[in-house]
Design a protein around this motif. Sequence first.
Motif, PDB file in Angstrom:
ATOM      1  N   LEU A 124      -7.725  14.588 -12.049  1.00 56.71           N
ATOM      2  CA  LEU A 124      -6.424  13.987 -11.736  1.00 56.71           C
ATOM      3  C   LEU A 124      -6.513  13.001 -10.573  1.00 56.71           C
ATOM      4  N   SER A 125      -7.736  12.758 -10.074  1.00 53.63           N
ATOM      5  CA  SER A 125      -7.934  11.793  -8.989  1.00 53.63           C
ATOM      6  C   SER A 125      -7.048  12.113  -7.795  1.00 53.63           C
ATOM      7  N   ASP A 126      -6.910  13.413  -7.530  1.00 61.12           N
ATOM      8  CA  ASP A 126      -6.091  13.895  -6.407  1.00 61.12           C
ATOM      9  C   ASP A 126      -4.628  13.456  -6.516  1.00 61.12           C
ATOM     10  N   GLY A 127      -4.175  13.273  -7.752  1.00 60.16           N
ATOM     11  CA  GLY A 127      -2.754  12.970  -7.949  1.00 60.16           C
ATOM     12  C   GLY A 127      -1.878  14.132  -7.507  1.00 60.16           C
ATOM     13  N   ARG A 128      -0.768  13.842  -6.881  1.00 61.83           N
ATOM     14  CA  ARG A 128       0.070  14.889  -6.308  1.00 61.83           C
ATOM     15  C   ARG A 128       1.289  15.210  -7.153  1.00 61.83           C
ATOM     16  N   LYS A 129       1.647  14.355  -8.063  1.00 59.43           N
ATOM     17  CA  LYS A 129       2.811  14.626  -8.907  1.00 59.43           C
ATOM     18  C   LYS A 129       2.434  14.383 -10.366  1.00 59.43           C
ATOM     19  N   VAL A 130       2.778  15.372 -11.226  1.00 62.03           N
ATOM     20  CA  VAL A 130       2.413  15.315 -12.643  1.00 62.03           C
ATOM     21  C   VAL A 130       3.638  15.678 -13.472  1.00 62.03           C
ATOM     22  N   THR A 131       3.870  14.921 -14.544  1.00 64.05           N
ATOM     23  CA  THR A 131       4.892  15.263 -15.536  1.00 64.05           C
ATOM     24  C   THR A 131       4.204  15.528 -16.860  1.00 64.05           C
ATOM     25  N   CYS A 132       4.743  16.503 -17.627  1.00 65.60           N
ATOM     26  CA  CYS A 132       4.055  16.913 -18.852  1.00 65.60           C
ATOM     27  C   CYS A 132       5.058  17.348 -19.911  1.00 65.60           C
ATOM     28  N   ARG A 133       4.812  16.909 -21.130  1.00 62.88           N
ATOM     29  CA  ARG A 133       5.616  17.365 -22.259  1.00 62.88           C
ATOM     30  C   ARG A 133       5.202  18.781 -22.631  1.00 62.88           C
ATOM     31  N   LEU A 134       6.142  19.564 -23.222  1.00 64.14           N
ATOM     32  CA  LEU A 134       5.870  20.948 -23.613  1.00 64.14           C
ATOM     33  C   LEU A 134       5.309  21.059 -25.027  1.00 64.14           C
ATOM     34  N   LEU A 135       5.954  20.451 -25.997  1.00 60.65           N
ATOM     35  CA  LEU A 135       5.573  20.606 -27.400  1.00 60.65           C
ATOM     36  C   LEU A 135       4.166  20.058 -27.663  1.00 60.65           C
ATOM     37  N   GLY A 136       3.371  20.881 -28.352  1.00 59.59           N
ATOM     38  CA  GLY A 136       2.031  20.447 -28.739  1.00 59.59           C
ATOM     39  C   GLY A 136       1.024  20.431 -27.605  1.00 59.59           C
ATOM     40  N   ILE A 137       1.462  20.706 -26.393  1.00 58.75           N
ATOM     41  CA  ILE A 137       0.554  20.683 -25.235  1.00 58.75           C
ATOM     42  C   ILE A 137       0.537  22.043 -24.546  1.00 58.75           C
ATOM     43  N   ILE A 138       1.719  22.509 -24.134  1.00 55.02           N
ATOM     44  CA  ILE A 138       1.842  23.828 -23.510  1.00 55.02           C
ATOM     45  C   ILE A 138       2.348  24.866 -24.514  1.00 55.02           C
ATOM     46  N   LEU A 139       3.188  24.424 -25.431  1.00 61.06           N
ATOM     47  CA  LEU A 139       3.721  25.303 -26.476  1.00 61.06           C
ATOM     48  C   LEU A 139       2.969  25.113 -27.784  1.00 61.06           C
ATOM     49  N   GLU A 140       2.940  26.184 -28.581  1.00 61.38           N
ATOM     50  CA  GLU A 140       2.300  26.121 -29.906  1.00 61.38           C
ATOM     51  C   GLU A 140       3.098  25.240 -30.860  1.00 61.38           C
ATOM     52  N   GLU A 141       4.377  25.197 -30.700  1.00 62.60           N
ATOM     53  CA  GLU A 141       5.263  24.437 -31.597  1.00 62.60           C
ATOM     54  C   GLU A 141       5.083  22.936 -31.379  1.00 62.60           C
ATOM     55  N   ASN A 142       5.380  22.167 -32.417  1.00 63.07           N
ATOM     56  CA  ASN A 142       5.149  20.725 -32.386  1.00 63.07           C
ATOM     57  C   ASN A 142       6.404  19.871 -32.576  1.00 63.07           C
ATOM     58  N   SER A 143       7.556  20.482 -32.814  1.00 67.54           N
ATOM     59  CA  SER A 143       8.779  19.690 -33.039  1.00 67.54           C
ATOM     60  C   SER A 143       9.996  20.434 -32.483  1.00 67.54           C
ATOM     61  N   PRO A 144      11.074  19.696 -32.148  1.00 65.58           N
ATOM     62  CA  PRO A 144      12.309  20.355 -31.673  1.00 65.58           C
ATOM     63  C   PRO A 144      12.868  21.349 -32.693  1.00 65.58           C
ATOM     64  N   GLU A 145      12.644  21.082 -33.966  1.00 65.88           N
ATOM     65  CA  GLU A 145      13.127  22.001 -35.005  1.00 65.88           C
ATOM     66  C   GLU A 145      12.418  23.350 -34.920  1.00 65.88           C
ATOM     67  N   ASP A 146      11.134  23.322 -34.560  1.00 65.86           N
ATOM     68  CA  ASP A 146      10.397  24.584 -34.412  1.00 65.86           C
ATOM     69  C   ASP A 146      10.965  25.442 -33.286  1.00 65.86           C
ATOM     70  N   LEU A 147      11.488  24.792 -32.254  1.00 67.60           N
ATOM     71  CA  LEU A 147      12.024  25.529 -31.106  1.00 67.60           C
ATOM     72  C   LEU A 147      13.334  26.251 -31.435  1.00 67.60           C
ATOM     73  N   GLN A 148      13.937  25.855 -32.509  1.00 59.83           N
ATOM     74  CA  GLN A 148      15.153  26.558 -32.911  1.00 59.83           C
ATOM     75  C   GLN A 148      14.826  27.946 -33.487  1.00 59.83           C
ATOM     76  N   LYS A 149      13.570  28.171 -33.793  1.00 60.99           N
ATOM     77  CA  LYS A 149      13.147  29.454 -34.343  1.00 60.99           C
ATOM     78  C   LYS A 149      12.415  30.294 -33.290  1.00 60.99           C
ATOM     79  N   GLN A 150      11.488  29.658 -32.573  1.00 63.85           N
ATOM     80  CA  GLN A 150      10.686  30.403 -31.603  1.00 63.85           C
ATOM     81  C   GLN A 150      10.031  29.436 -30.617  1.00 63.85           C
TER      82      GLN A 150
END
Length: 272
Positions: A124-150
């Motif tokens: 991260l080159s000593d970066g101090r602030k990071v923003t990250c999407r959830l779907l497909g990266i931190i969560l197993e689900e890949n679409s907003p529709e999937d989040l309506q189930k689990q």
Amino acid sequence: MFFDFVIDIQQFTTLTNDAERLLFRIGALCYEDSRSVGAIAGVAVAIIFTWKLLGSSNGHQRRQPKRQTPAASSSTYNVGLNSSEPLISSGVCSSSGDLRAHNVVDEFFQPVKPTLGQIVRQKLSDGRKVTCRLLGIILEENSPEDLQKQATVRSSVLEVLLEITKYCDLYVMETVLDDESEKRVLLALEDAGVFTSDGLVKDKVLFCSMENGRASFVRQLEPDWHIDSNHDIISQLARFIKYQLHVAPIKHERAASNVYCSPSLEQFFGNI
């Protein structure tokens, strides 16, 4: 050597006989004229000459036994040969000791494997602030529709995620279709142990209703890094964000020189 010794004895005998004849002649001279001063001086010279002659001959004879015979030379050689054996074995021991010392030095100076935290900061080159999407990266689900189930947190990403929160100000965000999806996401993150004293803060989990809303969040926060799985969002933010990571199972063409690509967040940091 024996032949030389015989010659030396013969020379010594000849010199002795000559000295005796000389003394005899001087004695005769003294007898003829015992009151002659020259005779007396002659006697003195003869005595000194005879003493020196006999002394040099005796010294030569005394030094003679110091000459080594063939047997002595052979014995000396054997002793020298035997005495070299401990030196050879000592050299072998010394070589073995040097080898062990060399191995210890090699082990001591072998490169130490960096920790995951060190890798995260380096990547991260000593970066101090990071923003990250959830779907497909931190969560197993890949679409907003999937989040309506689990909503399910990927176990393989947890370690990396926690390391990022230790060194960086992390914001995660996602597009959701209803309030129930938000609750599922927050509950999944809490169950995974992400919300800890050194971890992610609930207030930094952001939700929006449209994809462009996520891009707006990122521009307002002005992070050093943004991590996303949407190629269009990555392309839009390329000129505003210092670094970006495009997470996608299929490798895409880089949107810009400041955009990096990886199949997953954990693989980017080498924690497979």
